[in-house]
Design a protein around this motif. Structure first.
Motif, PDB file in Angstrom:
ATOM      1  N   LYS A 195       9.488  -5.811   4.875  1.00  0.00           N
ATOM      2  CA  LYS A 195      10.996  -5.584   6.056  1.00  0.00           C
ATOM      3  C   LYS A 195      10.922  -5.418   6.833  1.00  0.00           C
ATOM      4  CE  LYS A 195      13.700  -4.216   0.957  1.00  0.00           C
ATOM      5  NZ  LYS A 195      14.226  -2.519   0.451  1.00  0.00           N
ATOM      6  N   GLY A 196       9.420  -5.254   7.382  1.00  0.00           N
ATOM      7  CA  GLY A 196       9.286  -4.494   8.597  1.00  0.00           C
ATOM      8  C   GLY A 196       7.984  -3.510   8.639  1.00  0.00           C
ATOM      9  N   LEU A 197       7.644  -2.991   9.408  1.00  0.00           N
ATOM     10  CA  LEU A 197       6.677  -2.167  10.186  1.00  0.00           C
ATOM     11  C   LEU A 197       7.252  -0.625   9.985  1.00  0.00           C
ATOM     12  CD1 LEU A 197       3.974  -1.184  11.214  1.00  0.00           C
ATOM     13  CD2 LEU A 197       4.405  -1.809  13.693  1.00  0.00           C
TER      14      LEU A 197
ATOM     15  N   ASN B 188       7.179   7.261  25.310  1.00  0.00           N
ATOM     16  CA  ASN B 188       7.333   6.146  24.121  1.00  0.00           C
ATOM     17  C   ASN B 188       6.019   5.487  23.479  1.00  0.00           C
ATOM     18  OD1 ASN B 188       9.761   7.416  22.832  1.00  0.00           O
ATOM     19  ND2 ASN B 188      10.623   6.817  24.765  1.00  0.00           N
ATOM     20  N   ILE B 189       5.822   5.318  22.280  1.00  0.00           N
ATOM     21  CA  ILE B 189       4.356   4.151  22.530  1.00  0.00           C
ATOM     22  C   ILE B 189       5.187   3.514  21.866  1.00  0.00           C
ATOM     23  CG2 ILE B 189       1.999   5.184  22.833  1.00  0.00           C
ATOM     24  CD1 ILE B 189       2.177   5.223  20.800  1.00  0.00           C
ATOM     25  N   VAL B 190       4.632   1.677  21.953  1.00  0.00           N
ATOM     26  CA  VAL B 190       5.883   0.473  20.425  1.00  0.00           C
ATOM     27  C   VAL B 190       4.177   0.002  19.949  1.00  0.00           C
ATOM     28  CG1 VAL B 190       6.700  -1.328  19.960  1.00  0.00           C
ATOM     29  CG2 VAL B 190       7.573   0.428  21.875  1.00  0.00           C
ATOM     30  N   VAL B 191       4.449   0.174  18.683  1.00  0.00           N
ATOM     31  CA  VAL B 191       3.028  -0.441  18.069  1.00  0.00           C
ATOM     32  C   VAL B 191       3.495  -1.618  17.369  1.00  0.00           C
ATOM     33  CG1 VAL B 191       1.371  -0.299  16.028  1.00  0.00           C
ATOM     34  CG2 VAL B 191       1.926   1.708  16.905  1.00  0.00           C
ATOM     35  N   PHE B 192       2.482  -2.917  17.827  1.00  0.00           N
ATOM     36  CA  PHE B 192       3.289  -4.181  17.752  1.00  0.00           C
ATOM     37  C   PHE B 192       2.645  -4.755  16.976  1.00  0.00           C
ATOM     38  CE2 PHE B 192       2.416  -4.841  21.269  1.00  0.00           C
ATOM     39  CZ  PHE B 192       1.071  -6.172  21.136  1.00  0.00           C
ATOM     40  N   ILE B 193       3.489  -5.419  15.588  1.00  0.00           N
ATOM     41  CA  ILE B 193       2.764  -6.547  15.047  1.00  0.00           C
ATOM     42  C   ILE B 193       2.764  -8.044  14.887  1.00  0.00           C
ATOM     43  CG2 ILE B 193       1.165  -7.034  12.647  1.00  0.00           C
ATOM     44  CD1 ILE B 193       1.118  -4.073  12.193  1.00  0.00           C
ATOM     45  N   ILE B 194       2.123  -9.098  14.910  1.00  0.00           N
ATOM     46  CA  ILE B 194       2.087 -10.700  15.313  1.00  0.00           C
ATOM     47  C   ILE B 194       1.266 -10.802  14.372  1.00  0.00           C
ATOM     48  CG2 ILE B 194       2.718 -12.340  16.738  1.00  0.00           C
ATOM     49  CD1 ILE B 194       2.707 -10.885  19.504  1.00  0.00           C
TER      50      ILE B 194
ATOM     51  N   GLN C  34       5.328 -14.107  12.807  1.00  0.00           N
ATOM     52  CA  GLN C  34       6.477 -12.708  12.936  1.00  0.00           C
ATOM     53  C   GLN C  34       6.449 -11.992  13.171  1.00  0.00           C
ATOM     54  OE1 GLN C  34       8.989 -12.363  10.622  1.00  0.00           O
ATOM     55  NE2 GLN C  34       9.043 -14.380   9.247  1.00  0.00           N
ATOM     56  N   TYR C  35       7.030 -11.101  14.307  1.00  0.00           N
ATOM     57  CA  TYR C  35       7.300 -10.410  14.768  1.00  0.00           C
ATOM     58  C   TYR C  35       7.296  -8.311  14.890  1.00  0.00           C
ATOM     59  CZ  TYR C  35       7.367  -6.789  18.982  1.00  0.00           C
ATOM     60  OH  TYR C  35       7.192  -5.810  20.626  1.00  0.00           O
ATOM     61  N   TYR C  36       6.647  -7.493  14.489  1.00  0.00           N
ATOM     62  CA  TYR C  36       7.343  -6.439  13.510  1.00  0.00           C
ATOM     63  C   TYR C  36       7.188  -5.212  14.569  1.00  0.00           C
ATOM     64  CZ  TYR C  36       6.294  -9.294   9.343  1.00  0.00           C
ATOM     65  OH  TYR C  36       6.567  -9.871   8.204  1.00  0.00           O
ATOM     66  N   SER C  37       7.346  -4.704  14.959  1.00  0.00           N
ATOM     67  CA  SER C  37       7.386  -2.916  15.444  1.00  0.00           C
ATOM     68  C   SER C  37       7.759  -1.784  15.264  1.00  0.00           C
ATOM     69  CB  SER C  37       8.419  -3.918  17.509  1.00  0.00           C
ATOM     70  OG  SER C  37       9.090  -3.457  17.365  1.00  0.00           O
ATOM     71  N   ALA C  38       7.869  -0.502  15.967  1.00  0.00           N
ATOM     72  CA  ALA C  38       8.016   0.216  15.214  1.00  0.00           C
ATOM     73  C   ALA C  38       7.644   1.463  16.885  1.00  0.00           C
ATOM     74  CB  ALA C  38       7.214   1.291  13.949  1.00  0.00           C
ATOM     75  N   THR C  39       8.169   2.220  16.680  1.00  0.00           N
ATOM     76  CA  THR C  39       8.576   2.621  17.920  1.00  0.00           C
ATOM     77  C   THR C  39       8.026   4.017  17.856  1.00  0.00           C
ATOM     78  OG1 THR C  39      10.414   2.077  19.344  1.00  0.00           O
ATOM     79  CG2 THR C  39       9.918   3.912  19.984  1.00  0.00           C
ATOM     80  N   ILE C  40       7.249   5.165  19.069  1.00  0.00           N
ATOM     81  CA  ILE C  40       6.854   6.146  18.199  1.00  0.00           C
ATOM     82  C   ILE C  40       7.320   7.501  18.927  1.00  0.00           C
ATOM     83  CG2 ILE C  40       5.097   8.169  17.632  1.00  0.00           C
ATOM     84  CD1 ILE C  40       3.579   5.224  16.273  1.00  0.00           C
TER      85      ILE C  40
END
Length: 649
Positions: free
Chosen positions: A56-58, A125-131, A135-141
């Motif tokens: 479902k995502g990161l 803010n930082i955005v952690v992403f995974i490719i 598929q591209y997933y991301s989460a903001t902290i």
């Protein structure tokens, strides 16, 4: 925007590589993993980003990241809950891509990444992403920058007014622990993996957050009162705080000197350097500290240091010695003090490495220790349940100890709690005049030690001699003094049956309430006093009519029994009678019989000669206990015959 720095072998030294094997074992336990990694960056508050990747995502369990230092160390812990392990690119965006790397994300396990993130005023803010493929997933902290300021602390002895070493715990109201970066500190793990305390020579500067509050706890062994400070950290930058430590009792002035006989220095890299160890004895109120070389699964620790005294110029003439802990999880663990050189192989069986034999037995190690003029201290563990299988590493036994006691190869038993006194009592009730000693193992802070009486003149030689004689008491806080007819622990009193001895005992403390003071005779409580009114000391004085040989000792403890002390015995020889308790001899025989069956059916040996040697050793133990039981039964029978044949008036 400051650059993000990946923590690699080259940029962060070899500390990371030292933990590779440990991390593999700990990865399923995230909490332990984090604590190990906190220890890699001990002088800074460590940030942590907890992420989960699924179909479902990161997802980020971390919503706010606190940034303290100019380059703040951060661990990204990414758990892959996809259907399989995948090769993916992981990165961070903060006003553009600032860090990325490709990695194989193992299925179902935490995948760890090390970064240093700049404390930049524009970083919100930082955005952690995974490719992964397409598929591209991301989460903001969200990032919360914490402004810090430098504070200086100076620690003084209240009486002498000199600056003194001490142990310090410093944390903020968020639960973050802080450590100065100077080289004179030594970290205490507090728990096995996470540093909580540090040792200082008495002066240190430290960066603390300038919002909220900080708490400071300062300790200096058991003879000083602990001091606690709580400081509102607003605008404390560049301030100096002076702390006075008050000594409530001076044991060396009374002839008593503290030592820790079982101590490890190097479970973590920051403990593997002896450069800060000269602080330890005075900071903990110790005269002597014995650090053990040891072997775990074939990896030997502290063998790079020579056996013997560490050549540091220590204050107060304190001393540090490197010695050896010899280990087998069935035969038992031994602390070998005052040896001249390492006794190989340091560990046998499963602890010696894969496929290593359960040979030589501990008895041979004891003999070599004594040949070198050393002292053997056996760990507890022989009275626990012994199944015919190799005990787990986390629950070692000490099942050869009854044999080695019988053959006169054990000098002292290690007693680490009131619960483990049961085994010691069993040994004493078999007639073995074996004193108790103790040490903290890995856990330095507020931990147990042995006080040895040497009188006005101190020397290491005399301290070790009196340790071996039992002229001592063990404690994790209270001070406990016992005399029997004015004789201290370790003494032997010859007396006629029916005569009385005068027992005096004093327990003193300042940290926690002593709930009860008890006198023990042959393993049974014969006198007790309860603390009414939260007194700082308890005292007993009475006369005891003596009917049989045996031993007298004293113990005191708090309500939960976590705060305690125990003296070594004063021995009574009554009318030349030998002392032993039959049921304890029978229990020892049972343990030796079980050990023999294990040696015969489960133990690993390189050849039949090795196995035959250990079986022969077991047979010697069986023969000893059978004879003692038979002799005791014969003696009792003779006594009964004398009573029945005596004339009646």
């Amino acid at each position: 925007m400051g650059s993000f720095q990946a923590i690699t072998e080259s940029s962060y030294g070899n500390e990371k590589s030292q933990f590779n094997e440990v991390l593999q074992e700990l990865l399923p336990n995230i909490e332990k993993t984090i604590n190990v990694l906190r220890a890699i960056c001990p002088s800074e508050v460590l940030g942590f980003i907890d992420l989960t990747l699924d179909n479902k995502g990161l997802h980020s369990q971390t919503t706010i990241l606190q940034i303290y230092a100019q380059l703040h160390p951060v661990i990204i812990c990414l758990k892959n809950n996809l259907d399989d392990s995948v090769v993916a690119k992981i990165g961070i965006k903060a006003d553009g891509i600032v860090w990325e790397e490709s990695s194989c994300l193992e299925k179902g396990l935490p995948n760890l990444f090390f970064l240093k993130i700049p404390n930049d005023k524009n970083l919100e803010n930082i955005v952690v992403f995974i490719i992964h493929g397409k598929q591209y997933y991301s989460a903001t902290i969200r990032v919360n920058r914490v402004i810090t300021g430098r504070v200086r602390f100076e620690i003084f002895d209240n009486e002498t007014k000199r600056i003194v070493p001490a142990r310090v715990k410093l944390h903020d109201n968020r639960g973050n622990y802080f450590f100065p970066a100077e080289q004179q500190i030594l970290l205490d793990t507090g728990t096995l993996y996470r540093p909580m305390w540090f040792y200082t020579n008495g002066v240190f500067e430290i960066d603390v957050p300038l919002d909220g509050s900080i708490s400071l706890n300062i300790s200096k062994g058991f003879e000083y009162q602990n001091e606690t400070l709580k400081i509102c950290s607003d605008n404390v930058s560049n301030d100096t705080f002076r702390v006075l430590l008050r000594r409530w009792i001076n044991m060396p002035q009374m002839g008593w000197y503290a030592g820790e006989v079982h101590l490890h220095s190097n479970m973590l890299p920051h403990l593997n350097d002896t450069s800060g160890w000269e602080i330890l004895p005075e900071a903990e109120g110790l005269k002597l500290a014995f650090i053990q070389t040891w072997n775990c699964h074939g990896q030997i620790f502290t063998d790079e240091y020579p056996i013997g005294e560490v050549c540091h110029k220590l204050r107060d003439n304190s001393k540090i010695f490197f010695c050896e802990e010899f280990r087998n999880n069935v035969y038992g663990h031994l602390c070998l003090l005052n040896i001249k050189k390492i006794i190989p192989p340091i560990s046998t069986g499963i602890l010696g490495g894969k496929g290593q034999p359960d040979y030589p037995p501990n008895a041979q190690i004891c003999d070599e220790t004594h040949n070198q003029g050393g002292i053997v201290i056996a760990h507890s563990g022989f009275n626990q349940v012994f199944e015919l299988e190799v005990p787990k590493v986390s629950n070692p036994g000490s099942f050869e100890t009854p044999i080695d006691l019988a053959l006169g190869k054990i000098d002292l038993l290690e007693v680490n709690s009131l619960e483990t006194t049961a085994e010691w009592y069993m040994a004493l009730n078999c007639g073995f005049r074996v004193p108790a000693a103790t040490g903290p193992d890995f856990f330095l802070s507020d931990c147990r030690r042995v006080y040895v009486y040497t009188g006005k003149k101190f020397s290491t030689k005399l301290w070790l001699q009196n340790l071996k004689k039992g002229k001592s008491f063990i404690t994790n806080g209270p001070m406990l003094f016992l005399t029997v007819d004015d004789k201290k622990p370790g003494s032997i009193i010859t007396i006629n049956k029916g005569k009385s001895v005068k027992i005096r005992c004093l327990a003193k403390n300042h940290r926690d309430n002593i709930e009860r003071l008890e006198i023990i005779f042959n393993g049974k409580k014969i006198k007790s006093i309860k603390n009414i009114g939260k007194k700082e000391s308890l005292e007993l004085s009475f006369e005891l009519p003596v009917k049989e040989s045996g031993w007298i000792a004293a113990r005191c403890f708090s309500v939960d029994k976590n705060f305690w002390a125990h003296t070594n015995p004063v021995y009574l020889e009554v009318s030349g009678e030998q002392f032993a308790v039959k049921k304890d001899l029978q229990k020892m025989l049972e343990i030796v019989n079980k050990l023999r069956r294990w040696v015969d059916t489960q133990a690993k040996f390189e050849n039949e000669r090795q196995k035959a040697e250990v079986l022969e050793l077991c047979d010697k133990g069986i023969k000893y206990y059978k004879k003692r039981i038979d002799d005791l039964s014969t003696s009792k029978k003779n006594e009964e015959n004398l009573k029945t044949s005596a004339p009646h008036h």
